[in-house]
Design a protein around this motif. Structure first.
Motif, PDB file in Angstrom:
ATOM      1  N   TYR A 114      45.354  45.375  34.941  1.00 46.48           N
ATOM      2  CA  TYR A 114      46.388  44.671  35.682  1.00 46.48           C
ATOM      3  C   TYR A 114      46.321  45.114  37.142  1.00 46.48           C
ATOM      4  CZ  TYR A 114      48.264  43.404  31.134  1.00 46.48           C
ATOM      5  OH  TYR A 114      48.411  42.895  29.871  1.00 46.48           O
ATOM      6  N   PRO A 115      46.510  44.189  38.080  1.00 47.92           N
ATOM      7  CA  PRO A 115      46.308  44.543  39.500  1.00 47.92           C
ATOM      8  C   PRO A 115      47.247  45.630  40.000  1.00 47.92           C
ATOM      9  CG  PRO A 115      47.298  42.346  39.284  1.00 47.92           C
ATOM     10  CD  PRO A 115      46.850  42.755  37.918  1.00 47.92           C
ATOM     11  N   TRP A 116      48.462  45.715  39.454  1.00 53.85           N
ATOM     12  CA  TRP A 116      49.386  46.747  39.916  1.00 53.85           C
ATOM     13  C   TRP A 116      48.977  48.136  39.455  1.00 53.85           C
ATOM     14  CZ3 TRP A 116      50.960  42.344  37.239  1.00 53.85           C
ATOM     15  CH2 TRP A 116      51.086  42.486  35.851  1.00 53.85           C
ATOM     16  N   THR A 133      47.080  50.012  42.492  1.00 57.03           N
ATOM     17  CA  THR A 133      47.777  50.302  43.746  1.00 57.03           C
ATOM     18  C   THR A 133      48.727  51.469  43.547  1.00 57.03           C
ATOM     19  OG1 THR A 133      49.241  49.399  45.469  1.00 57.03           O
ATOM     20  CG2 THR A 133      49.626  48.651  43.216  1.00 57.03           C
ATOM     21  N   GLU A 144      54.840  47.287  45.901  1.00 61.63           N
ATOM     22  CA  GLU A 144      54.082  46.441  44.980  1.00 61.63           C
ATOM     23  C   GLU A 144      54.366  46.819  43.526  1.00 61.63           C
ATOM     24  OE1 GLU A 144      49.973  46.698  46.111  1.00 61.63           O
ATOM     25  OE2 GLU A 144      50.292  45.633  48.012  1.00 61.63           O
ATOM     26  N   SER A 162      56.228  44.571  40.475  1.00 62.52           N
ATOM     27  CA  SER A 162      55.623  44.384  39.152  1.00 62.52           C
ATOM     28  C   SER A 162      56.576  44.828  38.048  1.00 62.52           C
ATOM     29  CB  SER A 162      54.301  45.153  39.048  1.00 62.52           C
ATOM     30  OG  SER A 162      54.505  46.546  38.888  1.00 62.52           O
ATOM     31  N   VAL A 165      50.913  38.285  36.226  1.00 61.00           N
ATOM     32  CA  VAL A 165      49.844  38.526  37.206  1.00 61.00           C
ATOM     33  C   VAL A 165      49.863  37.510  38.339  1.00 61.00           C
ATOM     34  CG1 VAL A 165      47.354  38.642  37.558  1.00 61.00           C
ATOM     35  CG2 VAL A 165      48.364  39.703  35.535  1.00 61.00           C
ATOM     36  N   ASP A 166      49.829  36.228  38.014  1.00 61.96           N
ATOM     37  CA  ASP A 166      49.797  35.202  39.073  1.00 61.96           C
ATOM     38  C   ASP A 166      51.071  35.217  39.900  1.00 61.96           C
ATOM     39  OD1 ASP A 166      47.267  34.398  38.343  1.00 61.96           O
ATOM     40  OD2 ASP A 166      47.947  32.689  37.140  1.00 61.96           O
ATOM     41  N   TRP A 208      53.034  37.782  40.458  1.00 65.29           N
ATOM     42  CA  TRP A 208      53.016  38.985  41.301  1.00 65.29           C
ATOM     43  C   TRP A 208      52.140  38.774  42.533  1.00 65.29           C
ATOM     44  CZ3 TRP A 208      49.056  42.659  42.372  1.00 65.29           C
ATOM     45  CH2 TRP A 208      49.482  43.888  42.864  1.00 65.29           C
ATOM     46  N   ARG A 209      50.973  38.200  42.318  1.00 66.69           N
ATOM     47  CA  ARG A 209      50.075  37.950  43.456  1.00 66.69           C
ATOM     48  C   ARG A 209      50.695  36.951  44.425  1.00 66.69           C
ATOM     49  NH1 ARG A 209      44.827  37.871  39.571  1.00 66.69           N
ATOM     50  NH2 ARG A 209      44.089  39.998  39.970  1.00 66.69           N
ATOM     51  N   GLU A 218      51.737  37.589  48.337  1.00 70.17           N
ATOM     52  CA  GLU A 218      51.156  36.765  49.404  1.00 70.17           C
ATOM     53  C   GLU A 218      52.255  36.257  50.336  1.00 70.17           C
ATOM     54  OE1 GLU A 218      48.764  33.567  48.018  1.00 70.17           O
ATOM     55  OE2 GLU A 218      47.345  34.868  46.959  1.00 70.17           O
ATOM     56  N   PRO A 274      54.484  40.197  51.761  1.00 75.71           N
ATOM     57  CA  PRO A 274      53.517  41.278  51.509  1.00 75.71           C
ATOM     58  C   PRO A 274      54.055  42.692  51.694  1.00 75.71           C
ATOM     59  CG  PRO A 274      53.061  40.212  53.598  1.00 75.71           C
ATOM     60  CD  PRO A 274      54.133  39.406  52.945  1.00 75.71           C
TER      61      PRO A 274
END
Length: 305
Positions: free
Chosen positions: A30-32, A35, A40, A44, A57-58, A60-61, A65, A68
């Motif tokens: 998972y992207p979080w 980081t 961020e 999440s 996921v989508d 959160w991104r 965006e 930020p």
């Protein structure tokens, strides 16, 4: 019940090492998790409340965006933040309002710098003990043991910890390695989310705690968030546990060699005979726990490794 001492292994070193190595070897990306930015991570955590992680996921991104930084979110129109939340079906809209207000607190009360301890993070709007601890752990590696539903299920099954919040908290804190809250809390939650779900996948997912796990040894996978099962004595759960325990002692056994070790009244053609035993083995095979092979007319059973 809150006074009971959880029956944790005497030597926690191998228990901790096994879980961390399992997590670091293979975990969901998972992207979080890539980081250490507290903003961020907070986003999440709030988004993940009662929402499947794959769906987050989508969202959160997209959220990051648009906003930020914590300063960008604090300066945003609250209606826009709530609208984003609603458009992405992220649950109760008050979470979006609280997140927006928390961003404002960070900017006005903390000069844009996030508090680092669970106690201070909990002062932010909408940030409860679990979320505060998660942010402290994953952003600053300075948290306590996280205890969510997944963690309770793991502790209840693995170490027979009583279904009691005090007992769960005490056991979780004792297991937590000093100075490693980031990786540990990720790892134990991953264990509950992947290998120790309501329907467990112990062998399929290579659970690193099988050699210590009470549920794995007994075949009783009841948990606080799993419906109570029928009486254990004489049940299929008990017999499944005996199959697993027996096969842990032997590399493999023929069907009629396994049967008497599971039930003393096993008789190949009786009520508790081959047909009954095959039914147990089919269930265990479906769960990825055993393998059943036929060679030269002989049925051989072994644990799946």
């Amino acid at each position: 019940m809150g006074e009971e001492t959880p029956a944790l292994p005497a030597d926690l070193g191998p228990v901790r090492s096994a879980l961390i190595e399992w997590y670091e070897r293979s975990h969901r990306e998972y992207p979080w998790r890539r980081t250490e930015d507290p903003y961020e991570i907070l986003v999440s955590e709030v988004m993940s409340q009662q929402t499947q992680l794959g769906r987050v996921v989508d969202a959160w991104r997209g959220f990051l965006e648009r906003w930020p930084t914590v300063e960008a979110l604090a300066a945003a129109d609250r209606a826009d933040v709530v609208g984003f939340w609603s458009d992405h079906s992220l649950g109760y809209n008050n979470r979006a309002k609280y997140l927006h207000e928390a961003a404002g607190q960070v900017c006005t009360e903390h000069d844009g710098e996030f508090p680092e301890t669970p106690e201070d993070l909990e002062e932010l709007m909408g940030v409860g003990p679990y979320t505060a601890n998660a942010v402290a752990s994953f952003a600053f590696n300075d948290g306590n043991a996280v205890v969510d539903t997944n963690v309770k299920r793991v502790l209840y099954r693995a170490f027979d910890v009583p279904d009691d919040d005090t007992a769960f908290g005490r056991a979780a804190e004792e297991l937590l390695p000093d100075g490693r809250s980031r990786v540990w809390n990720n790892a134990i939650m991953e264990l509950g989310g992947v290998a120790c779900e309501k329907t467990p996948g112990c062998d399929r997912e290579g659970c690193p705690w099988r050699e210590w796990c009470h549920a794995y040894q007994t075949g009783d996978f009841t948990a606080p968030d799993v419906p109570t099962q029928p009486a254990f004595e004489g049940s299929r759960r008990q017999m499944r546990g005996r199959v697993v325990s027996t096969l842990r002692e032997y590399d493999e056994l023929p069907l009629d060699g396994l049967g008497p070790r599971v039930r003393v009244d096993y008789a190949p053609d009786g009520e508790y005979g081959r047909e009954w035993l095959r039914g147990l083995l089919e269930d265990l095979a479906d769960d990825g726990l055993v393998e059943v092979d036929s060679a030269d007319g002989t049925v051989v059973v072994r644990l799946r490794r």
